[in-house]
Design a protein around this motif. Structure first.
Motif, PDB file in Angstrom:
ATOM      1  N   VAL A   1      48.139  45.805  39.143  1.00  0.00           N
ATOM      2  CA  VAL A   1      49.120  45.669  38.059  1.00  0.00           C
ATOM      3  C   VAL A   1      48.988  44.283  37.427  1.00  0.00           C
ATOM      4  N   ASN A   2      48.888  43.258  38.266  1.00  0.00           N
ATOM      5  CA  ASN A   2      48.747  41.889  37.750  1.00  0.00           C
ATOM      6  C   ASN A   2      47.468  41.730  36.925  1.00  0.00           C
ATOM      7  N   LEU A   3      46.373  42.319  37.403  1.00  0.00           N
ATOM      8  CA  LEU A   3      45.109  42.240  36.673  1.00  0.00           C
ATOM      9  C   LEU A   3      45.230  42.947  35.325  1.00  0.00           C
ATOM     10  N   ARG A   4      45.885  44.073  35.323  1.00  0.00           N
ATOM     11  CA  ARG A   4      46.057  44.827  34.079  1.00  0.00           C
ATOM     12  C   ARG A   4      46.890  44.031  33.074  1.00  0.00           C
ATOM     13  N   ILE A   5      47.927  43.353  33.554  1.00  0.00           N
ATOM     14  CA  ILE A   5      48.758  42.516  32.677  1.00  0.00           C
ATOM     15  C   ILE A   5      47.926  41.358  32.122  1.00  0.00           C
ATOM     16  N   LEU A   6      47.114  40.724  32.997  1.00  0.00           N
ATOM     17  CA  LEU A   6      46.236  39.651  32.536  1.00  0.00           C
ATOM     18  C   LEU A   6      45.275  40.157  31.460  1.00  0.00           C
ATOM     19  N   ALA A   7      44.727  41.343  31.658  1.00  0.00           N
ATOM     20  CA  ALA A   7      43.784  41.915  30.691  1.00  0.00           C
ATOM     21  C   ALA A   7      44.484  42.214  29.370  1.00  0.00           C
ATOM     22  N   GLN A   8      45.738  42.680  29.425  1.00  0.00           N
ATOM     23  CA  GLN A   8      46.480  42.975  28.201  1.00  0.00           C
ATOM     24  C   GLN A   8      46.782  41.708  27.408  1.00  0.00           C
ATOM     25  N   LYS A   9      46.988  40.597  28.122  1.00  0.00           N
ATOM     26  CA  LYS A   9      47.308  39.325  27.458  1.00  0.00           C
ATOM     27  C   LYS A   9      46.062  38.525  27.105  1.00  0.00           C
TER      28      LYS A   9
ATOM     29  N   HIS B   1      42.167  51.845  42.828  1.00  0.00           N
ATOM     30  CA  HIS B   1      41.078  52.337  43.682  1.00  0.00           C
ATOM     31  C   HIS B   1      39.843  51.442  43.553  1.00  0.00           C
ATOM     32  N   LEU B   2      39.514  51.007  42.332  1.00  0.00           N
ATOM     33  CA  LEU B   2      38.356  50.136  42.118  1.00  0.00           C
ATOM     34  C   LEU B   2      38.510  48.791  42.844  1.00  0.00           C
ATOM     35  N   LEU B   3      39.748  48.337  42.979  1.00  0.00           N
ATOM     36  CA  LEU B   3      39.987  47.068  43.663  1.00  0.00           C
ATOM     37  C   LEU B   3      40.142  47.248  45.177  1.00  0.00           C
ATOM     38  N   GLU B   4      40.889  48.269  45.575  1.00  0.00           N
ATOM     39  CA  GLU B   4      41.189  48.463  47.002  1.00  0.00           C
ATOM     40  C   GLU B   4      39.976  48.855  47.836  1.00  0.00           C
ATOM     41  N   THR B   5      39.177  49.778  47.340  1.00  0.00           N
ATOM     42  CA  THR B   5      38.073  50.320  48.138  1.00  0.00           C
ATOM     43  C   THR B   5      37.049  49.263  48.532  1.00  0.00           C
ATOM     44  N   PRO B   6      36.433  48.537  47.598  1.00  0.00           N
ATOM     45  CA  PRO B   6      35.430  47.560  48.023  1.00  0.00           C
ATOM     46  C   PRO B   6      36.026  46.351  48.764  1.00  0.00           C
ATOM     47  N   SER B   7      37.329  46.079  48.544  1.00  0.00           N
ATOM     48  CA  SER B   7      37.946  44.931  49.217  1.00  0.00           C
ATOM     49  C   SER B   7      38.561  45.320  50.554  1.00  0.00           C
TER      50      SER B   7
ATOM     51  N   THR C   1      35.136  44.802  29.661  1.00  0.00           N
ATOM     52  CA  THR C   1      35.938  44.062  28.683  1.00  0.00           C
ATOM     53  C   THR C   1      37.410  44.083  29.099  1.00  0.00           C
ATOM     54  N   PRO C   2      38.192  43.106  28.620  1.00  0.00           N
ATOM     55  CA  PRO C   2      39.628  43.125  28.916  1.00  0.00           C
ATOM     56  C   PRO C   2      40.304  44.395  28.408  1.00  0.00           C
ATOM     57  N   GLU C   3      39.875  44.886  27.257  1.00  0.00           N
ATOM     58  CA  GLU C   3      40.468  46.104  26.710  1.00  0.00           C
ATOM     59  C   GLU C   3      40.212  47.307  27.622  1.00  0.00           C
ATOM     60  N   ALA C   4      39.020  47.362  28.206  1.00  0.00           N
ATOM     61  CA  ALA C   4      38.689  48.475  29.104  1.00  0.00           C
ATOM     62  C   ALA C   4      39.543  48.416  30.367  1.00  0.00           C
ATOM     63  N   ILE C   5      39.779  47.222  30.873  1.00  0.00           N
ATOM     64  CA  ILE C   5      40.625  47.066  32.062  1.00  0.00           C
ATOM     65  C   ILE C   5      42.071  47.399  31.711  1.00  0.00           C
ATOM     66  N   ALA C   6      42.539  46.905  30.575  1.00  0.00           N
ATOM     67  CA  ALA C   6      43.928  47.122  30.172  1.00  0.00           C
ATOM     68  C   ALA C   6      44.230  48.600  29.934  1.00  0.00           C
ATOM     69  N   SER C   7      43.254  49.349  29.465  1.00  0.00           N
ATOM     70  CA  SER C   7      43.491  50.758  29.162  1.00  0.00           C
ATOM     71  C   SER C   7      43.172  51.686  30.335  1.00  0.00           C
ATOM     72  N   MET C   8      42.655  51.142  31.415  1.00  0.00           N
ATOM     73  CA  MET C   8      42.287  51.954  32.578  1.00  0.00           C
ATOM     74  C   MET C   8      43.545  52.483  33.281  1.00  0.00           C
ATOM     75  N   HIS C   9      43.472  53.720  33.737  1.00  0.00           N
ATOM     76  CA  HIS C   9      44.580  54.309  34.488  1.00  0.00           C
ATOM     77  C   HIS C   9      44.831  53.455  35.732  1.00  0.00           C
ATOM     78  N   LEU C  10      46.087  53.167  36.015  1.00  0.00           N
ATOM     79  CA  LEU C  10      46.444  52.250  37.100  1.00  0.00           C
ATOM     80  C   LEU C  10      45.958  52.747  38.467  1.00  0.00           C
ATOM     81  N   THR C  11      45.996  54.045  38.683  1.00  0.00           N
ATOM     82  CA  THR C  11      45.520  54.592  39.956  1.00  0.00           C
ATOM     83  C   THR C  11      44.028  54.326  40.131  1.00  0.00           C
ATOM     84  N   HIS C  12      43.278  54.504  39.071  1.00  0.00           N
ATOM     85  CA  HIS C  12      41.831  54.276  39.123  1.00  0.00           C
ATOM     86  C   HIS C  12      41.526  52.791  39.300  1.00  0.00           C
ATOM     87  N   LEU C  13      42.237  51.937  38.572  1.00  0.00           N
ATOM     88  CA  LEU C  13      42.053  50.495  38.709  1.00  0.00           C
ATOM     89  C   LEU C  13      42.373  50.043  40.134  1.00  0.00           C
TER      90      LEU C  13
END
Length: 153
Positions: free
Chosen positions: A53-61, A37-43, A23-35
């Motif tokens: 950071v941009n994804l987190r802002i999108l999720a917050q909005k 890592h979730l994006l960097e590792t598989p990519s 959910t957007p709320e789960a992404i928005a509340s996720m610790h930035l370091t963990h988020l």
């Protein structure tokens, strides 16, 4: 999500994130370091901390839904896609083994890979039953015409 990942929704990175944060709320509340890592590792580094950071802002909005049934549906759909991908890989590797063991002349045709070669041999049977290429072509045309007539096209 579609605006962040653009037209590349069927990439490994896209599947990793919603399994953990559907959910957007789960992404928005996720610790930035963990988020990150979730994006960097598989990519393999293509998605950076700035992108997290941009994804987190999108999720917050976002005005996305926080419905738990949709979250379950998302994770189950991703699991099904991953299972099907795995099964396709298994079938393709088995076809490769079978085609190598057959050592068919069909594999000498440029552009024919193991899967296409297997499908062709599955349709025509043993290629050695044809004394020349014209007979093979005639047989293939007959099957095509029969198929067209059966479907009423």
């Amino acid at each position: 999500m579609q605006y962040f990942f653009k037209s590349r929704l069927h990439i490994h990175t896209y599947y990793v994130l919603p399994k953990e944060a559907p959910t957007p709320e789960a992404i928005a509340s996720m610790h930035l370091t963990h988020l990150t890592h979730l994006l960097e590792t598989p990519s393999h580094g293509r998605f950076t901390r700035d992108m997290a950071v941009n994804l987190r802002i999108l999720a917050q909005k976002s005005v996305g839904s926080n419905d738990s049934s949709i979250s379950i549906q998302i994770t189950q759909t991703i699991a099904q896609i991953e299972l099907l991908d795995s099964q396709v890989d298994t079938v393709e590797s088995q076809m490769k083994v079978i085609m190598r063991s057959l050592d068919s002349v069909i594999m000498t045709v440029p552009g024919i890979d193991f899967v296409n070669g297997g499908m062709i041999l599955g349709e025509i049977g043993d290629i050695s039953h044809f004394s020349n290429p014209a007979k093979l072509l005639t047989q293939s045309l007959r099957k095509t015409i029969d198929t067209i007539q059966a479907t009423g096209l």
